[in-house]
Motif scaffolding. Structure first.
Motif, PDB file in Angstrom:
ATOM      1  N   GLY A  13      -5.641   6.671 -39.679  1.00  0.00           N
ATOM      2  CA  GLY A  13      -4.956   7.962 -40.082  1.00  0.00           C
ATOM      3  C   GLY A  13      -5.663   8.851 -40.580  1.00  0.00           C
ATOM      4  O   GLY A  13      -6.354   8.751 -41.668  1.00  0.00           O
ATOM      5  N   GLY A  14      -5.434  10.264 -40.060  1.00  0.00           N
ATOM      6  CA  GLY A  14      -6.332  11.462 -40.310  1.00  0.00           C
ATOM      7  C   GLY A  14      -5.803  12.536 -41.001  1.00  0.00           C
ATOM      8  O   GLY A  14      -5.867  13.700 -40.974  1.00  0.00           O
ATOM      9  N   GLY A  15      -4.564  12.198 -41.998  1.00  0.00           N
ATOM     10  CA  GLY A  15      -3.800  13.243 -42.288  1.00  0.00           C
ATOM     11  C   GLY A  15      -4.338  13.711 -43.781  1.00  0.00           C
ATOM     12  O   GLY A  15      -5.672  13.171 -44.069  1.00  0.00           O
ATOM     13  N   ILE A 115      -4.528   1.670 -44.266  1.00  0.00           N
ATOM     14  CA  ILE A 115      -3.676   2.229 -43.350  1.00  0.00           C
ATOM     15  C   ILE A 115      -3.192   3.637 -44.149  1.00  0.00           C
ATOM     16  O   ILE A 115      -2.666   3.547 -45.179  1.00  0.00           O
ATOM     17  N   ALA A 116      -3.422   4.721 -43.555  1.00  0.00           N
ATOM     18  CA  ALA A 116      -2.884   5.937 -44.032  1.00  0.00           C
ATOM     19  C   ALA A 116      -2.086   6.839 -42.978  1.00  0.00           C
ATOM     20  O   ALA A 116      -2.620   7.928 -42.550  1.00  0.00           O
ATOM     21  N   THR A 117      -1.488   6.135 -42.239  1.00  0.00           N
ATOM     22  CA  THR A 117      -0.927   6.641 -41.169  1.00  0.00           C
ATOM     23  C   THR A 117       0.313   7.532 -41.132  1.00  0.00           C
ATOM     24  O   THR A 117       1.091   8.222 -40.319  1.00  0.00           O
ATOM     25  N   GLY A 118       0.858   7.597 -42.498  1.00  0.00           N
ATOM     26  CA  GLY A 118       2.193   8.483 -42.961  1.00  0.00           C
ATOM     27  C   GLY A 118       3.194   7.944 -42.157  1.00  0.00           C
ATOM     28  O   GLY A 118       3.613   6.696 -42.201  1.00  0.00           O
ATOM     29  N   VAL A 119       3.965   8.715 -41.701  1.00  0.00           N
ATOM     30  CA  VAL A 119       5.360   8.338 -40.856  1.00  0.00           C
ATOM     31  C   VAL A 119       5.085   7.583 -39.402  1.00  0.00           C
ATOM     32  O   VAL A 119       5.876   7.258 -38.783  1.00  0.00           O
ATOM     33  N   ASN A 249       7.415   6.852 -35.197  1.00  0.00           N
ATOM     34  CA  ASN A 249       7.230   5.487 -34.848  1.00  0.00           C
ATOM     35  C   ASN A 249       6.044   4.689 -35.504  1.00  0.00           C
ATOM     36  O   ASN A 249       4.965   5.290 -35.173  1.00  0.00           O
ATOM     37  N   ASN A 250       6.757   3.933 -36.248  1.00  0.00           N
ATOM     38  CA  ASN A 250       5.379   2.961 -36.692  1.00  0.00           C
ATOM     39  C   ASN A 250       5.574   1.491 -36.294  1.00  0.00           C
ATOM     40  O   ASN A 250       5.157   0.557 -37.120  1.00  0.00           O
TER      41      ASN A 250
END
Length: 333
Positions: A13-15, A115-119, A249-250
Motif C-alpha cells: 500500500g502506497g498511501g 499492510i497499509a492498504t487503507g480501505v 474492496n479488502n
C-alpha cells in the motif's frame, strides 16, 4: 536466501502512511519493497481530491493533499526504497524464513510484512442514469484532480457528504457558478462546512435526484426530479461532479487468514496482526479508541517498523530516533 527478491520488510500500500513507513524502514536500514496497485503513490489523497486542504497534519497550519504527498515523496526519495507500481498482492504464504509474496507480476520473499492498504481498492459509486457513461471523464467526473479546470465554469455537484461539500467549498471560489444537488434537505457533511457553504453564492437544489443527462451545445444538460413529486427542472453546466461515496474492496485480506473485525484488521499494541510477522497500520486496522486520521497512521508506522526490526534482529537494540538513525546516511548529513 539473500538475493534481490528477498526483503526484510514488504509494505503493501502506497498511501501517505505506506510512504512514511517505507521512509522510516529505510532509515532503520531495512531492505524493503513497497507494492502499490495503482500507477502512483498517494492513495486516496492523490486519487480523490489532491487539492483538498488538510488542517490536522502536525507541523502545518494547512497543507493541500498533493503538497503533503509531494513532501512525503521528497523525504522518501532520499532513502531509495524499491517501489513497484501496478501490482496487486494475490497470495501470502508462510515460509521457514518469513513469507513468499505472489503479486500479479512476480514472486518475492520477505522476513516481515506491513499492510497499509487503507480501505483497499476503491471505485466511485457511479451515477445510475441512462447514458451516464457517455459523459464520464469528459463533462461528468467522479474525481477532482485539478481545480483550475473549473475556473470560470458552471459546475454542478451531486452528493451530500463531506467530500461533495469540500469540492463545493473549494470550487465556488473560482467557478462562475456552483450548484449542489442532494436527495435530502439535510446534508451528511459537517454542519460548520454546510454553514460556510450556505454563506457563499452556491445554489442548493434539495431534495432532488438526477433523472437524465443530455447534451446542449458544449454544455451538459442535467434534468433533476424533486423527491416524491413529479416536479422536474433542468440545469446547464460545463461540468457535473458526482460524489455518492466509494465502494471499497479488502476481500483479499480474507484469503490471507488474518483476523478481522467488520473487515478491519485486528492488531496488538505493536501493530502485529493475528499472524506473527505481519503488521498492519492506517485505516485498514482496528483497535479500541483508534481515530481515522492521517496523523494517527503516521504514529503507527514507526511502531510497526520497529516491531518488525525487533523480530528480525531480536538480539540487536538499535536507535529509533532520526537524529541517531541519520548517522548511517553520511550523504544526508
Amino acid at each position: 536466501m539473500e538475493n534481490e527478491n528477498y526483503y526484510d520488510i514488504t509494505i503493501i500500500g502506497g498511501g501517505p502512511i505506506g510512504i512514511f513507513a517505507a521512509t522510516y524502514a529505510r532509515m532503520r536500514q531495512a531492505k524493503i519493497q513497497l507494492i502499490e496497485s495503482l500507477d502512483q503513490l498517494g492513495g486516496q489523497v492523490s486519487a480523490l481530491f489532491p487539492a483538498k486542504k488538510l488542517y490536522d497534519i502536525p507541523g502545518f497550519s494547512v497543507i493541500k493533499g498533493d503538497q503533503l504527498i509531494s513532501n512525503l515523496l521528497d523525504q522518501n526519495n532520499q532513502f531509495k526504497p524499491d517501489i513497484f507500481f501496478n501490482e496487486t498482492v494475490q497470495n501470502i504464504t508462510k515460509t521457514d524464513l518469513g513469507f513468499s509474496i505472489t503479486t500479479t507480476k512476480k514472486k518475492t520473499y520477505s522476513r516481515t510484512i506491513i499492510i497499509a492498504t487503507g480501505v483497499g481498492a476503491f471505485q466511485p459509486r457511479r451515477l445510475a442514469v441512462e447514458n451516464a457513461e457517455k459523459y464520464e471523464n469528459k463533462q461528468l467526473r467522479y474525481f477532482v484532480k485539478d481545480l483550475q479546470e473549473f475556473r470560470g465554469k458552471d459546475v454542478v455537484i451531486a452528493g451530500g457528504g463531506d467530500s461533495a461539500v469540500d469540492w463545493a467549498l473549494e470550487i465556488q471560489t473560482i467557478a462562475k457558478s456552483v450548484s449542489i444537488i442532494h436527495r435530502r434537505d439535510k446534508f451528511r457533511a459537517l454542519e460548520s462546512s454546510i454553514e460556510h457553504l450556505r454563506k457563499s453564492n452556491t445554489n442548493f437544489e434539495t431534495p432532488y435526484l438526477i433523472s437524465a443527462l443530455d447534451s446542449a451545445d458544449d454544455k451538459i444538460k442535467i434534468t433533476i426530479k424533486k423527491v416524491k413529486t413529479d416536479e422536474k427542472k433542468e440545469l446547464l453546466a460545463d461540468f457535473l461532479l458526482v460524489n455518492y461515496g466509494f465502494v471499497s474492496n479488502n476481500k483479499t485480506l480474507k484469503s490471507w487468514n488474518i483476523e478481522t473485525d467488520h473487515n478491519l484488521i485486528k492488531v496488538k499494541t505493536d501493530m502485529e496482526t493475528s499472524i506473527p510477522g505481519i503488521y498492519a497500520i492506517g485505516d485498514t486496522i482496528e483497535y479500541p479508541g483508534r481515530v481515522n486520521l492521517i496523523a494517527t497512521g503516521f504514529g503507527e508506522a514507526p511502531i510497526a517498523v520497529n516491531s518488525a526490526m525487533n523480530k528480525i534482529h531480536p538480539d540487536i537494540r538499535q536507535a529509533a530516533h532520526s537524529t541517531q538513525l541519520i548517522k548511517n546516511f553520511p550523504e544526508l548529513n
